[in-house]
Scaffold this motif. Structure first.
Motif, PDB file in Angstrom:
ATOM      1  N   ILE A 379       7.486  21.538 -24.138  1.00  0.00           N
ATOM      2  CA  ILE A 379       8.341  20.396 -24.516  1.00  0.00           C
ATOM      3  C   ILE A 379       7.463  19.150 -24.560  1.00  0.00           C
ATOM      4  O   ILE A 379       6.670  18.903 -23.655  1.00  0.00           O
ATOM      5  CB  ILE A 379       9.451  20.118 -23.484  1.00  0.00           C
ATOM      6  CG1 ILE A 379      10.095  21.430 -23.029  1.00  0.00           C
ATOM      7  CG2 ILE A 379      10.509  19.196 -24.059  1.00  0.00           C
ATOM      8  CD1 ILE A 379      10.931  21.222 -21.777  1.00  0.00           C
ATOM      9  N   VAL A 380       7.615  18.405 -25.635  1.00  0.00           N
ATOM     10  CA  VAL A 380       6.895  17.139 -25.741  1.00  0.00           C
ATOM     11  C   VAL A 380       7.919  16.017 -25.779  1.00  0.00           C
ATOM     12  O   VAL A 380       8.821  16.018 -26.625  1.00  0.00           O
ATOM     13  CB  VAL A 380       6.047  17.096 -27.035  1.00  0.00           C
ATOM     14  CG1 VAL A 380       5.327  15.762 -27.131  1.00  0.00           C
ATOM     15  CG2 VAL A 380       5.061  18.245 -27.075  1.00  0.00           C
ATOM     16  N   PHE A 381       7.798  15.088 -24.842  1.00  0.00           N
ATOM     17  CA  PHE A 381       8.696  13.927 -24.836  1.00  0.00           C
ATOM     18  C   PHE A 381       7.970  12.730 -25.419  1.00  0.00           C
ATOM     19  O   PHE A 381       6.932  12.313 -24.906  1.00  0.00           O
ATOM     20  CB  PHE A 381       9.132  13.572 -23.413  1.00  0.00           C
ATOM     21  CG  PHE A 381      10.122  14.531 -22.818  1.00  0.00           C
ATOM     22  CD1 PHE A 381      11.475  14.455 -23.133  1.00  0.00           C
ATOM     23  CD2 PHE A 381       9.693  15.504 -21.930  1.00  0.00           C
ATOM     24  CE1 PHE A 381      12.385  15.345 -22.575  1.00  0.00           C
ATOM     25  CE2 PHE A 381      10.601  16.393 -21.360  1.00  0.00           C
ATOM     26  CZ  PHE A 381      11.943  16.318 -21.683  1.00  0.00           C
ATOM     27  N   TYR A 382       8.526  12.179 -26.477  1.00  0.00           N
ATOM     28  CA  TYR A 382       8.076  10.893 -26.990  1.00  0.00           C
ATOM     29  C   TYR A 382       8.898   9.826 -26.258  1.00  0.00           C
ATOM     30  O   TYR A 382      10.058  10.063 -25.902  1.00  0.00           O
ATOM     31  CB  TYR A 382       8.362  10.781 -28.491  1.00  0.00           C
ATOM     32  CG  TYR A 382       7.445  11.576 -29.403  1.00  0.00           C
ATOM     33  CD1 TYR A 382       7.500  12.963 -29.458  1.00  0.00           C
ATOM     34  CD2 TYR A 382       6.542  10.925 -30.243  1.00  0.00           C
ATOM     35  CE1 TYR A 382       6.681  13.684 -30.313  1.00  0.00           C
ATOM     36  CE2 TYR A 382       5.720  11.635 -31.109  1.00  0.00           C
ATOM     37  CZ  TYR A 382       5.795  13.014 -31.134  1.00  0.00           C
ATOM     38  OH  TYR A 382       4.985  13.712 -31.985  1.00  0.00           O
ATOM     39  N   MET A 383       8.340   8.652 -26.093  1.00  0.00           N
ATOM     40  CA  MET A 383       9.063   7.502 -25.529  1.00  0.00           C
ATOM     41  C   MET A 383       9.720   7.818 -24.196  1.00  0.00           C
ATOM     42  O   MET A 383      10.822   7.359 -23.929  1.00  0.00           O
ATOM     43  CB  MET A 383      10.166   7.034 -26.510  1.00  0.00           C
ATOM     44  CG  MET A 383       9.625   6.584 -27.841  1.00  0.00           C
ATOM     45  SD  MET A 383      10.928   6.293 -29.051  1.00  0.00           S
ATOM     46  CE  MET A 383      11.282   7.940 -29.631  1.00  0.00           C
ATOM     47  N   GLY A 384       9.045   8.574 -23.346  1.00  0.00           N
ATOM     48  CA  GLY A 384       9.713   8.978 -22.112  1.00  0.00           C
ATOM     49  C   GLY A 384       9.090   8.422 -20.844  1.00  0.00           C
ATOM     50  O   GLY A 384       9.622   8.634 -19.753  1.00  0.00           O
ATOM     51  N   LEU A 385       7.961   7.722 -20.985  1.00  0.00           N
ATOM     52  CA  LEU A 385       7.196   7.334 -19.793  1.00  0.00           C
ATOM     53  C   LEU A 385       8.037   6.610 -18.737  1.00  0.00           C
ATOM     54  O   LEU A 385       7.992   6.939 -17.557  1.00  0.00           O
ATOM     55  CB  LEU A 385       5.998   6.459 -20.206  1.00  0.00           C
ATOM     56  CG  LEU A 385       5.067   6.083 -19.058  1.00  0.00           C
ATOM     57  CD1 LEU A 385       4.406   7.315 -18.462  1.00  0.00           C
ATOM     58  CD2 LEU A 385       4.007   5.084 -19.512  1.00  0.00           C
ATOM     59  N   HIS A 386       8.827   5.639 -19.196  1.00  0.00           N
ATOM     60  CA  HIS A 386       9.566   4.823 -18.214  1.00  0.00           C
ATOM     61  C   HIS A 386      10.677   5.611 -17.525  1.00  0.00           C
ATOM     62  O   HIS A 386      11.242   5.145 -16.559  1.00  0.00           O
ATOM     63  CB  HIS A 386      10.134   3.580 -18.902  1.00  0.00           C
ATOM     64  CG  HIS A 386      11.134   3.923 -19.965  1.00  0.00           C
ATOM     65  ND1 HIS A 386      10.779   4.554 -21.140  1.00  0.00           N
ATOM     66  CD2 HIS A 386      12.479   3.752 -20.018  1.00  0.00           C
ATOM     67  CE1 HIS A 386      11.864   4.753 -21.865  1.00  0.00           C
ATOM     68  NE2 HIS A 386      12.903   4.284 -21.212  1.00  0.00           N
ATOM     69  N   ARG A 387      11.018   6.788 -18.035  1.00  0.00           N
ATOM     70  CA  ARG A 387      12.091   7.565 -17.421  1.00  0.00           C
ATOM     71  C   ARG A 387      11.590   8.937 -16.980  1.00  0.00           C
ATOM     72  O   ARG A 387      12.358   9.882 -16.885  1.00  0.00           O
ATOM     73  CB  ARG A 387      13.229   7.743 -18.420  1.00  0.00           C
ATOM     74  CG  ARG A 387      13.683   6.460 -19.046  1.00  0.00           C
ATOM     75  CD  ARG A 387      15.098   6.544 -19.512  1.00  0.00           C
ATOM     76  NE  ARG A 387      16.007   6.723 -18.383  1.00  0.00           N
ATOM     77  CZ  ARG A 387      17.256   7.175 -18.505  1.00  0.00           C
ATOM     78  NH1 ARG A 387      17.720   7.504 -19.680  1.00  0.00           N
ATOM     79  NH2 ARG A 387      18.022   7.308 -17.447  1.00  0.00           N
ATOM     80  N   ILE A 388      10.318   9.034 -16.706  1.00  0.00           N
ATOM     81  CA  ILE A 388       9.756  10.363 -16.458  1.00  0.00           C
ATOM     82  C   ILE A 388      10.376  11.033 -15.224  1.00  0.00           C
ATOM     83  O   ILE A 388      10.606  12.240 -15.212  1.00  0.00           O
ATOM     84  CB  ILE A 388       8.214  10.309 -16.378  1.00  0.00           C
ATOM     85  CG1 ILE A 388       7.648  11.724 -16.354  1.00  0.00           C
ATOM     86  CG2 ILE A 388       7.731   9.516 -15.175  1.00  0.00           C
ATOM     87  CD1 ILE A 388       6.209  11.828 -16.767  1.00  0.00           C
TER      88      ILE A 388
END
Ligand code: SAH
Length: 472
Positions: A379-388
């Motif tokens: 799974i690759v999450f884009y735009m997810g850093l702040h909600r990791i």
């Protein structure tokens, strides 16, 4: 200038090649391609030479060279390894005023063969004046890659229309504008996909349009993840022809520098919660600029159709019947995975990969968690850093093992690239120890283990001008 480059019309002209080996064959082939009547003389001729001459109505003389053979020749090539014979040939040809090339002996040449890029009728010749044929060939190879293969057909088509265009447009500026539209617009695009008839129709159509009718065009182009070497040739071409560039935060400085120098640049922002220009504003701006007759480049990080809202930007253009083209780019997932040594799929660990957004409109109900936790899937999450933390705990809550490896890649493919790894259970704490900034991408799955073995790119020290502008 040591040599004057000229293009010689040899059609039906008699030319002599002395020598019967491979080098003679190559030169004879070249002369035949130029339409010359080729005579080859040598005590022994290789079979390919005989067949070549037969196909091109040439003449084979299986005998030693003698001076009378020079009579009436336009050009002579000496391709023998007999130094005395080469010198004699040079003298004989000079005495009769016939241009001569002695292969590999620049001192005995009155002309030299350049390295050529053949897009007939377009022809590019490269020479190092005999000082380094290897360098000339290298330059030729670069040009080969740079000049689209359809430029030959393009040159032919432009030749066919040349007189009509001259009659249609009196002013030289108008003619130039017309030809630019041909080279950069639908005619070129049709030729690039082999549609010659369509290209010709477009040419006729453009010729019928009045100058005012000639509206602009929009190119929606993927700028890739940051490293300018990852741009496509097509992206680069469009970047260099656009009059105005709309770019956002994810377009790297070094990529932007490759746009046409005098193009107007408009920053349209887009960070989470802070859009310099709202999406509807961008859509409208594209329309307005195109209607002013401009070639508008909409440059987007990565690929325009992957979490890029590229589709939305095109809808209004389509509605207003403004011509547009879309160029794919290397998306962050592909780039970060490659530059971090994490194969997104692998026969042993993952048979599929999912790209998902970590930016959830209605909180976590936006994602189909049960589907994401399947085994053997990356799974690759884009735009997810702040909600990791939230993403990791949701995956665990839906049955994914807390031990599942996770990598976070910051600014993949740029000197600021950093990778932090952990597991679903530990990644948040790891990031507290080693904080990363957006843009960062999250990769979840067993394939992340391979990073230890396959990592090859470390990024570099920042030089004070980050390639991608990182956010706090
Ligand atoms: N259209 C883009 C994605 C836009 S969404 C593409 O195809 O790549 C923006 C997100 O992409 C960022 O929040 C980040 O998760 C990711 N991203 C884009 N460029 C990146 C890079 N060089 N390194 C890491 N992540 C990147």
């Amino acid at each position: 200038m040591d040599y004057l480059p000229l293009f010689f019309d040899l059609k039906t002209k008699p030319c002599l090649v002395v020598g019967g080996g491979l080098v003679a064959l190559r030169k004879a082939e070249l002369l035949c391609r130029a339409g010359a009547r080729v005579t080859v003389v040598a005590p022994k001729l290789r079979q390919e030479l005989l067949s070549l001459l037969q196909t091109h109505q040439g003449r084979a003389i299986t005998a030693p060279y003698r001076e009378e053979l020079l009579s009436g020749m336009m050009l002579v090539v000496a391709a023998t390894d007999d130094l005395a014979l080469n010198r004699q040939l040079h003298r004989d040809a000079q005495a009769r005023g016939i241009p001569i090339n002695v292969v590999d002996q620049p001192a005995l040449c009155s002309f030299i063969f350049p390295a050529i890029v053949d897009r007939s009728p377009l022809m590019i010749a490269v020479s190092s004046g005999g000082s380094s044929p290897v360098l000339a060939r290298l330059v030729r190879a670069r040009l080969e890659a740079l000049i689209p293969s359809y430029y030959g057909q393009m040159a032919r088509l432009m030749g066919q229309f040349r007189e009509r265009v001259k009659r249609r447009f009196e002013r030289i500026e108008s003619r130039r504008t017309f030809w630019e539209r041909v080279l950069y617009g639908p005619v070129a695009e049709q030729l690039s996909v082999g549609e010659e008839a369509q290209a010709e129709q477009w040419m006729t159509r453009l010729l019928a349009q009045s100058e005012e009718q000639q509206a602009g065009e929009v190119y929606l182009v993927g700028a890739g993840p940051g490293d300018p070497d990852l741009l496509t040739f097509k992206a680069l071409r469009m970047m260099q022809q656009a009059d105005v560039v709309l770019y956002d935060r994810l377009v790297s400085r070094r990529v932007l520098e490759l746009c046409r120098r005098d193009a107007e640049r408009i920053y349209v922002g887009k960070e989470r919660d802070n859009h310099a220009v709202p999406q509807e504003g961008i859509n409208q701006l594209l329309v307005d600029l195109a209607l002013q007759g401009k070639k508008v480049l909409r440059l987007k990080g990565g690929d325009p159709f992957i979490f890029g809202r590229g589709g939305e930007e095109l809808e209004l253009l389509a509605e207003k019947q403004i011509p547009f083209q879309v160029v794919p780019g290397i998306t962050a997932a592909a780039a970060c995975a490659c530059y971090a040594g994490i194969p997104l799929t692998h026969r042993d660990y993952a048979q599929s990969v999912k790209f998902v957004t970590g930016q959830l409109k209605n909180r976590s109900s936006d994602l189909n968690w049960p589907e994401l936790v399947h085994a053997n899937q990356t799974i690759v999450f884009y735009m997810g850093l702040h909600r990791i933390g939230h993403l990791a705990s949701q995956l665990i809550a839906h049955g994914k093992s807390p031990e599942t490896p996770v990598a976070v890649v910051q600014a993949g493919s740029t000197p600021q690239q950093k990778v932090v790894t952990g597991t679903l259970a530990t990644i948040e704490a790891e990031l507290q120890q080693n904080p990363l900034k957006p843009p960062s991408l999250i990769i979840v799955g067993e394939v992340v283990e391979l990073h230890k073995k396959l990592a090859w790119y470390q990024g570099a020290e920042e030089d004070g001008h980050p390639v991608l502008s990182l956010r706090e």
